[in-house]
Structures are given as structure tokens and as C-alpha cells.
Design a protein around this motif. Structure first.
Motif, mmCIF file in Angstrom:
data_model
loop_
_atom_site.group_PDB
_atom_site.id
_atom_site.type_symbol
_atom_site.label_atom_id
_atom_site.label_comp_id
_atom_site.label_asym_id
_atom_site.label_seq_id
_atom_site.Cartn_x
_atom_site.Cartn_y
_atom_site.Cartn_z
ATOM 1 N N GLY A 1 5.636 4.273 -3.870
ATOM 2 C CA GLY A 1 6.388 5.132 -2.932
ATOM 3 C C GLY A 1 5.476 5.648 -2.038
ATOM 4 O O GLY A 1 5.954 5.880 -0.936
ATOM 5 N N ARG A 2 4.404 5.905 -2.463
ATOM 6 C CA ARG A 2 3.388 6.486 -1.391
ATOM 7 C C ARG A 2 1.859 5.846 -1.481
ATOM 8 O O ARG A 2 1.697 5.502 -2.654
ATOM 9 C CB ARG A 2 3.221 7.940 -1.972
ATOM 10 N N PRO A 3 1.200 5.937 -0.513
ATOM 11 C CA PRO A 3 -0.503 5.372 -0.580
ATOM 12 C C PRO A 3 -0.844 6.003 -1.842
ATOM 13 O O PRO A 3 -1.610 5.350 -2.399
ATOM 14 C CB PRO A 3 -0.960 6.078 0.662
ATOM 15 N N LYS A 4 -0.710 7.136 -2.384
ATOM 16 C CA LYS A 4 -1.286 7.720 -3.407
ATOM 17 C C LYS A 4 -1.236 6.864 -4.606
ATOM 18 O O LYS A 4 -1.974 6.613 -5.510
ATOM 19 C CB LYS A 4 -0.896 9.049 -3.618
ATOM 20 N N PHE B 1 0.906 -1.108 0.079
ATOM 21 C CA PHE B 1 -0.045 0.174 0.188
ATOM 22 C C PHE B 1 0.824 1.176 0.063
ATOM 23 O O PHE B 1 0.463 2.444 0.094
ATOM 24 C CB PHE B 1 -0.881 -0.044 1.333
ATOM 25 N N GLY B 2 2.256 0.891 -0.079
ATOM 26 C CA GLY B 2 3.052 2.348 -0.204
ATOM 27 C C GLY B 2 3.423 3.045 1.101
ATOM 28 O O GLY B 2 3.845 4.029 1.059
ATOM 29 N N LEU B 3 2.901 2.247 2.318
ATOM 30 C CA LEU B 3 3.239 2.992 3.727
ATOM 31 C C LEU B 3 4.780 2.770 4.005
ATOM 32 O O LEU B 3 5.217 3.708 4.546
ATOM 33 C CB LEU B 3 2.209 2.599 4.596
ATOM 34 N N ILE C 1 -3.131 3.839 -4.488
ATOM 35 C CA ILE C 1 -4.728 4.001 -4.816
ATOM 36 C C ILE C 1 -4.809 4.260 -6.271
ATOM 37 O O ILE C 1 -5.665 3.750 -6.850
ATOM 38 C CB ILE C 1 -4.927 5.481 -3.901
#
Lengths: 508, 338
Positions: A74-77, A54-56, A80
Motif C-alpha cells: 500500500g505504501r513505499p514503506k 514499489f507501493g507508489l 521497503i
């Protein structure tokens, strides 16, 4: 819906935290429209793996492919954007915003001037709720909702983002049996609509009930993959634990003596003023371990807090020896010979900023030889701490190290060292082995048995059924604040306890 | 599906009855005094607005920061730096507009300093704010030079045509100086931005539960930098108001605790721009009454006694309301992703 296309493929994922290898070369394949259970004990690395997906967290190495394309999470975004949604173990909802606001946050319907169109947000949420039969009040503040409903909001939030890969991190740990059943139905329905589901749990029953595929993790590695058709509970448990199914600790027959703790018709409220312990009675005798089995949140915490003086009883009586302690302060109770291993060791077990030495004398720093007319006796404290560190094998750079920098297992050993050296008559141990390594678990278990044999009365509360089964001499099964059944551990089997703790009823 | 009815007007009026009652008493009292002393009343009311302007600007700076999770106790220093910088630029260039603009830019730079320490470096927010306050006193005192003046004088009153001729209200509301008008516009604007736009929703989410915002793709660090800098700009406007609109020159320590009173105003106004305006008017009223007492030579045997009125109001308000007001949950905590 083709059920064999890969939705997500992770290859060679590795992640270390300090010296701990949380994930070691993990490979995972998730298929569309399938429920994939990720099974493993606490600390096996399941949460780390999905947090990477999930990129966390950022993986040290390895690649993730979504729909066949390598992606950078790299990031939750990023996750998503690639259609990955996650229902977190600790809900990621803003308590003071409404359900609708929480669901659309980060992807709000709006006009050109960036003004949020809250009516259309509510409408979209209502449509989703209807489609998936996840009933919510869109205008309610999240902080006013019960846990099961908050989880529904989290699922809706992922669906709102059109997630086709849904990760659920221990979703049933906080749910009542009915809520759990409903959630499992929802997951099945989502899967038939083509959503790939990664379902983390350590509850075998749930895996067998809903999973299409199972991956088992242990100590940061994938130890096997199977399907419910090919295995059963004991097979899964063996894969999960890595040895024979029920981890029985070698112990002699208990020789219980006189009653140390007696709880009569106790009723206790929780923080919200709701009855959490409901007319509960039990008795623990010296030289025996009384285990309380149950799904978390059925009043165990409130019971333990009331016995140790941290919470007021509503009605009922608690006797320790001959003293009725419902009006006693925690220190008075401690002086009666009650030791306490609290559920949350960071919050209630240790003072993180204080040294290991100070934490080891936390329950008697004010007594001789550690204090003389209110003056701390540094040498006595240091000598004692050094002795304890050696005796209990607490791995710390020095006795002056702040306790917050110890590992989980060593923190627990420090608490055990303090509480076991207390001349106690009664030990209240709540989740004594949660989240610690196997070596420390065995150590704590051996200590519990040893202290029992020396005449200590032990009240053991644990969410791990195996722990209750292997340590307890008598077991009480708690459901909604009441003990439904209290019997000798030899008369209860795993299935029966599981049934009682999830349904509150003993009949098949 | 049960859908809650939105609150009816009656319910809103009932839930705010004490505020409405207080406001009514003040209005009736004012009208009554206006009967026999119109000049006096007008002076007090105009003074109320004048005193409230820097307070509500400071409070809006504070709530911009705190709604995103950053405590800003450096408002005082940010205002002082901007008051000084705005004055220096206006005095050198001769342009008041340039001076006000400079004040805002300096405020934003001070906001960037606060954000850099407390968001970027994850330092302690209280210490970062204190550093700004101390530095501002030192810097402005060091570069302070007596005898500088504004070639064009301070900002001039703008009269809104016939509206300005209405008795009492005309002078109080429709005949003011530019920054005062700008502030009156800024209050509802910020309220709208905070409670109706994407930016506002995200700001509130970041201030309450940063990791929740991050998991839905909102950049916590980015939001905090942006908001703290915008807040600094608003504090800068307050500073420019002091030196370029209220006084017309720069004096050492001329903010005189207004940045701290602004924090009380922010809390009293429950982190809401409109609430903060109401609170600022209350404080402004206390200050205006005090000024009138001194001006009229009333109770001049004990001038210090009169001088404490605004501060007594601060203490009473903070003691009575701070405990009940609930700040954004994440304020004071540095955020890191892993």
C-alpha cells in the motif's frame, strides 16, 4: 546461489488512469540473482507497473508475492520492508541534505533518545560504497553532485536498506556512456550476490548486454518474454513496436532548396555555466528535415534554446535567412518565421490554465485579426480555434477547455496546430512525439513530412533513434555538444549512429 | 575516499565576521553607555529580551511549520486566540499555570485547524492562515469582556540565586519571569531537535522534497500534521506570554502585528531557531530603544516617528535579506501521494 527461486511474482496486475488502461492483466516473475529487463516504448506501462511494485500506485486488481508470500504494497514503506528497493527516474533525493543523510533517511542509526548517530551513518555508507565500488563523498551535499553520482546515492540507499529486489526505472537515460557501462557492471555484480534486478529501458543494446531475462510490454500488456540468447536487436524491436522493425514513414525524396538556418561555430553554456554546445556548426535547407541524434543531455536542449532565443549564445553565429539572430528576442525570432515545438510541452509549449483557443493563437494573439488596437477579437479567435480543432483533430470538449485537461497526444496536436499554421520558414521540433500515443505519433510524423514537402526547413531533435532515422533526410550525431558526423540518412545505419552517439567516435 | 575536513573554528569565525563585528559594536556601545547610565542600559537590555520573547516564539512556530513544508501566516491569529483563551482560563480558575497550559492547548488546536485545511484538505496555505487571523480577531473581540482581572496577578520574576546579583547581566539574564526562562531553554532545544535527531532530519526532508521522504517510508502527511500542531503550541505559549506574563490582562488585538514580525524574524534567522533568536533580539532592541525614548520624553514632539523604529527595521531587514535567504523548497505546495 540458486538462480531459479522466485524473488517476486506479480499476477494479474491491472491499473487504469481515467480512460487509459496503463496495465492490463500483467504477469511477471523475477528470479533471485537475475537481471530482468522490462522493455517497452514510452507509454507501454513499464513505469506504472514498477510504481505498483514499489507501493507508489495502488493496483486496481492483481496480487504480488514476495518470496512466495502474498504481500500488500500500500505504501513505499511496505515495499521497503519486503526488501524491494527502487532507483527512480526522477531521483528521490533531498538536495540540501548530505549523501549520508539522504541514504539513512527514514532508517537512521540513532541512540535511545532518537538522536541521529551521523558518524555511524557515514561509516556504514562508506562500508557499502567500498563493498560495491560505488565511490561517493558521504559529506557532500546532494545538490552539488553530478547526475551519475546522484544515481549512485540512490542505489546505495536501496542497498543500505538491504534490498534484495532492486528496481531501476530507466537508469541509463540520464547517464553518459561511461557512466552507463559502469552502472551495468555494478548491476552484474549485484546480481552475482543474489540481488534480483528489474531493469527498465528501451535501449536494446543494454538489454542484450546485461539481461538474463527479458519481458516486453506494449500498450499496457505483456507481449512476450525471451532471453538475449534467443533473440537479437531486431527481434526485440519487433516485439516492442509490434510491427516491422524500423518504422519508416512513407515519404518522397527530399528536394532541398536554399539554406534557411545556418549555425556557425556555436558555443553555449548550460545553467551551471558549463560548456554544453561546443563549436557546433550545421545547415538546414528549406524542404529538408535535419535530424539530430544523440543521448539526451549532450547539448541538444541548449542548442534548441539558443536557436529559438531562449538562451544566450556564448560565441558563434546563428543565421536565419540573412539575419544574425544571436541578439534577437524570442518574439523577433518567431516573427522571422521560426516555429518551435518545445521539448517540454507542459512547461514551454502551452499555458495550462488558458483555454485551448488562447493557446492556439499564442504566437500571434497580438496581430490582426485576433487583436484590433489591443482589443481581443473574440469571434475571430473562436472561429479560428474551431477550424484548427477540426483540421488537426484535437480531441477537446470545447475550445474554452483549459489546455491542461487535454491528453498528452492532444496537447501535442494543439502545439503542432499552432506552429504548423505559422507561415514558418523553419521549424525547430524537439522530442515532438515523446510520451504520446501511437496514433498521435503518426499524425505528427505525417505533418512533418507534409510541411517539408511544402518547403519548410525542419530541425528535428529526438532521443528516439527510430524517429530520427525514419524522418530525417540528413542526420547529425551529437556528442558532448559537437556534431561528430553529419551525413545523408541513407548513408548512416542504426548501429553506426548508436556507436557514435554513445562513444563520440566513428571508428569500430 | 576523500573525507572533507569539518570546518575549523577559524573558518567559522571568518565566514560570520560581519555578524561578529556587528555584535561586538553593539556590546561595546552598550558597555560604554553602561559606564555613565547603568540604569538606562539595564532597562534597554531587559526590554530587548522582553520584546524578543514573543517574536522568537512566533518565529519558532513559523519555522516548525515551514521546515515541514507548510506556510503559517496565521501565527498572529494563533497567538491572539491563545492570549485570550489563556487569560480567560487563568482569570476564571485563578491558576496561572492552568492559563498557560490552556494557551498552549488552544494554540495546538489552531495549528490543527491550519493543518486540517492545508494538509488534510490540501487547501491554499495562505488562505488558511488568513482565515485563522480573521477568525481570531472576530472571536476574541466577541467574547471580550472588560473588567476581568487575574486574581493572582501576572507571573512573577524568578531570581536565579547569586547570579541575579551580577550588575547588568544579572538583571537582564538571570532574573526573569517563567515563560521568558522557558523560551531561553526552548531555543537551543529546538535547534538540537531539528539538526540532530531523527525527527529533525525527517522534518527537513519533508519540507524540501516530500516525495523523496515518502519513498523512504516517512509519512509526509503525518509529519506535517504533527509539526504544524507543535508550532501552534509554541505560538500558544507566545500568546500566553502576552496576556499572562507581559501585560496581565487581555486587550483587543493585543498581538499588534507581532505574529507577522515573527515571520520576518524567522526569515532573517534563516529558518534556524538560534538565528531566529539573534534576529528577535535585534527587533527587540529596536523596540526597547523606542520604549526608552518615549519613557525619557526624548523626541516627544514626534512620538509617531519613534513608534515606527521597529517597523523600519523590519522593512530594511526584509528588503535586504529575504531575497538571499532560501526557504524550504516545498513550502506552499499541498502534498498528495498519487
Amino acid at each position: 546461489m540458486s538462480s531459479n527461486t522466485l524473488a517476486l511474482e506479480a499476477t494479474g496486475i491491472s491499473k487504469t488512469f481515467g480512460n487509459v488502461i496503463a496495465n492490463d492483466q500483467i504477469n511477471l516473475e523475477i528470479k533471485k540473482g537475475r537481471i530482468h529487463a522490462l522493455l517497452g516504448e514510452n507509454g507501454a506501462g513499464k513505469s506504472t507497473l514498477v510504481n505498483i511494485l514499489f507501493g507508489l500506485y495502488k493496483a486496481d486488481s492483481g496480487t504480488v508475492r514476495v518470496d512466495g508470500k502474498t504481500v500488500d504494497l500500500g505504501r513505499p514503506k511496505d515495499a521497503i520492508d519486503h526488501g524491494i528497493g527502487m532507483v527512480h527516474q526522477h531521483f528521490q533525493l533531498v538536495p540540501v541534505l548530505t549523501v549520508a543523510e539522504n541514504i539513512v533517511l527514514g532508517n537512521e542509526p540513532s541512540n535511545k533518545a532518537n538522536v541521529v548517530d551521523i558518524e555511524s551513518a557515514k561509516e556504514k555508507v562508506r562500508e557499502l560504497a567500498e563493498t560495491y565500488q560505488l565511490d561517493v563523498d558521504t559529506e557532500a551535499m546532494v545538490e552539488d553532485l553530478p547526475v551519475g553520482t546522484q544515481q549512485r546515492v540512490e542505489i546505495l540507499r536501496s542497498l543500505y536498506r538491504k534490498a534484495d529486489i532492486l528496481i531501476l526505472d530507466e537508469p541509463t537515460a540520464v547517464l553518459t556512456p561511461q557512466e552507463t557501462d559502469h552502472l551495468l557492471q555494478v548491476l552484474k555484480k549485484l546480481a552475482t550476490q543474489g540481488v534480483a534486478i528489474i531493469f527498465i529501458t528501451h535501449k536494446l543494446r543494454e538489454v542484450l548486454e546485461v539481461a538474463d531475462e527479458v519481458t516486453v510490454m506494449r500498450n499496457g500488456q505483456v507481449v512476450g518474454s525471451t532471453t538475449p540468447a534467443e533473440t537479437d536487436e531486431s527481434g526485440l524491436a519487433e516485439m516492442m513496436v509490434g510491427r516491422s522493425v524500423v518504422l519508416r514513414v512513407a515519404k518522397e525524396e527530399a528536394s532541398p532548396d536554399k539554406t534557411v538556418l545556418k549555425v556557425n561555430n556555436l558555443c553555449v553554456h548550460d545553467d551551471r555555466g558549463i560548456l554544453a554546445v561546443n563549436d557546433l556548426s550545421l545547415e538546414v535547407r528549406s524542404g529538408e528535415i535535419f535530424g539530430i541524434a544523440g543521448v539526451e543531455g549532450n547539448g541538444q536542449r541548449e542548442l534548441v534554446e539558443t536557436i529559438t532565443g531562449l538562451r544566450n549564445a556564448h560565441t558563434g553565429q546563428i543565421l536565419i535567412g540573412d539575419s544574425s539572430i544571436t541578439e534577437f528576442s524570442p518574439r523577433q525570432i518567431s516573427e522571422l518565421g521560426v516555429a518551435h515545438i518545445p521539448e517540454d510541452r507542459e512547461k514551454h509549449g502551452l499555458i495550462g490554465a488558458h483555454s485551448v483557443a488562447d493557446n492556439l493563437i499564442l504566437n500571434r494573439y497580438y496581430k490582426t485579426p485576433f487583436s484590433n488596437n489591443g482589443i481581443r477579437q473574440q469571434k475571430a479567435i473562436a472561429d479560428y480555434a474551431t477550424e484548427m480543432v477540426e483540421k488537426f483533430d484535437i480531441r477537446t470538449p470545447s475550445i474554452e477547455t483549459p489546455s491542461s485537461s487535454l491528453s498528452g497526444g492532444n496537447k501535442q496536436k494543439a502545439i503542432a496546430a499552432r506552429e504548423f499554421s505559422h507561415d514558418a520558414k523553419l521549424l525547430v521540433a524537439s522530442q515532438p512525439t515523446r510520451g504520446i500515443d501511437v496514433g498521435s505519433i503518426e499524425f505528427v510524423h505525417q505533418q512533418l513530412i507534409q510541411q517539408r514537402d511544402q518547403g519548410l526547413a525542419v530541425l528535428l531533435v529526438s532521443a528516439e533513434l527510430d524517429e530520427i532515422l525514419s524522418l530525417s533526410d540528413r542526420i547529425g550525431v551529437i556528442y558532448r555538444g559537437s556534431l561528430i558526423v553529419t551525413e545523408n540518412s541513407t548513408d548512416l545505419d542504426r548501429n553506426r549512429i548508436g556507436r557514435i552517439m554513445t562513444t563520440g567516435s566513428d571508428s569500430t | 575516499m576523500s573525507v572533507k575536513e569539518s570546518k575549523s573554528i577559524q573558518q567559522v569565525l571568518f565566514s560570520k565576521r560581519w555578524w561578529i563585528l556587528t555584535a561586538l559594536i553593539l556590546v561595546i556601545f552598550t558597555l560604554w553607555t553602561a559606564e555613565f547610565q547603568e540604569a538606562n542600559t539595564t532597562a534597554v537590555l531587559a526590554g530587548t529580551l522582553r520584546h524578543s520573547t514573543p517574536l522568537v516564539l512566533g518565529a519558532m512556530c513559523g519555522l516548525l511549520c515551514e521546515r515541514s513544508g507548510v506556510i503559517n501566516i496565521g501565527i498572529e491569529g494563533q497567538m491572539l486566540m491563545s492570549a485570550w483563551g489563556g487569560f480567560m482560563i487563568a482569570s476564571t480558575s485563578g491558576s496561572l499555570l492552568l492559563g498557560v497550559f490552556a494557551g498552549i492547548v488552544i494554540g495546538m488546536m489552531m495549528g490543527a485547524v491550519l493543518a486540517g485545511i492545508s494538509v488534510g484538505l490540501r487547501g491554499d496555505q495562505i488562505i488558511a492562515g488568513t482565515v485563522i487571523n480573521i477568525a481570531a480577531i472576530g472571536i476574541t473581540s466577541f467574547f471580550f469582556s472588560l473588567g476581568r482581572t487575574l486574581p493572582s496577578g501576572k507571573t512573577q520574576v524568578i531570581k536565579l540565586g547569586p547570579l541575579a546579583d551580577i550588575p547588568v547581566a544579572g538583571r537582564v539574564l538571570f532574573s526573569n519571569k517563567p515563560i521568558t526562562f522557558l523560551t531561553l531553554l526552548l531555543i537551543p532545544t529546538l535547534w538540537f531537535l531539528l539538526f540532530r535527531t531523527k525527527w529533525g532530519l525527517r522534518t527537513r526532508a519533508v519540507g524540501e522534497h516530500p516525495s523523496a521522504a515518502e519513498t523512504v517510508g516517512v509519512s509526509v502527511i503525518g509529519m506535517r500534521y504533527f509539526n504544524v500542531m507543535m508550532g501552534g503550541g509554541v505560538a500558544g505559549l507566545a500568546g500566553a506570554y502576552l496576556s499572562l506574563e507581559a501585560v496581565g490582562s487581555f486587550e483587543r488585538g493585543m498581538t499588534n502585528g507581532k505574529g507577522f514580525v515573527a515571520l520576518a524574524v524567522m526569515i532573517f534567522g534563516r529558518w534556524n531557531p538560534v538565528g531566529a533568536w539573534g534576529a528577535a533580539l535585534l527587533f527587540g532592541y529596536a523596540s526597547a530603544v523606542q520604549t526608552q525614548f518615549q519613557f525619557r520624553d526624548w523626541l516627544t514632539n514626534d512620538p509617531q516617528f519613534i513608534g515606527i523604529i521597529p517597523f523600519v527595521v523590519t522593512i530594511v531587514v526584509l528588503a535586504g535579506f529575504v531575497g538571499r535567504a532560501r526557504p524550504p523548497a516545498s513550502i506552499g505546495q499541498p502534498y498528495s501521494r498519487e
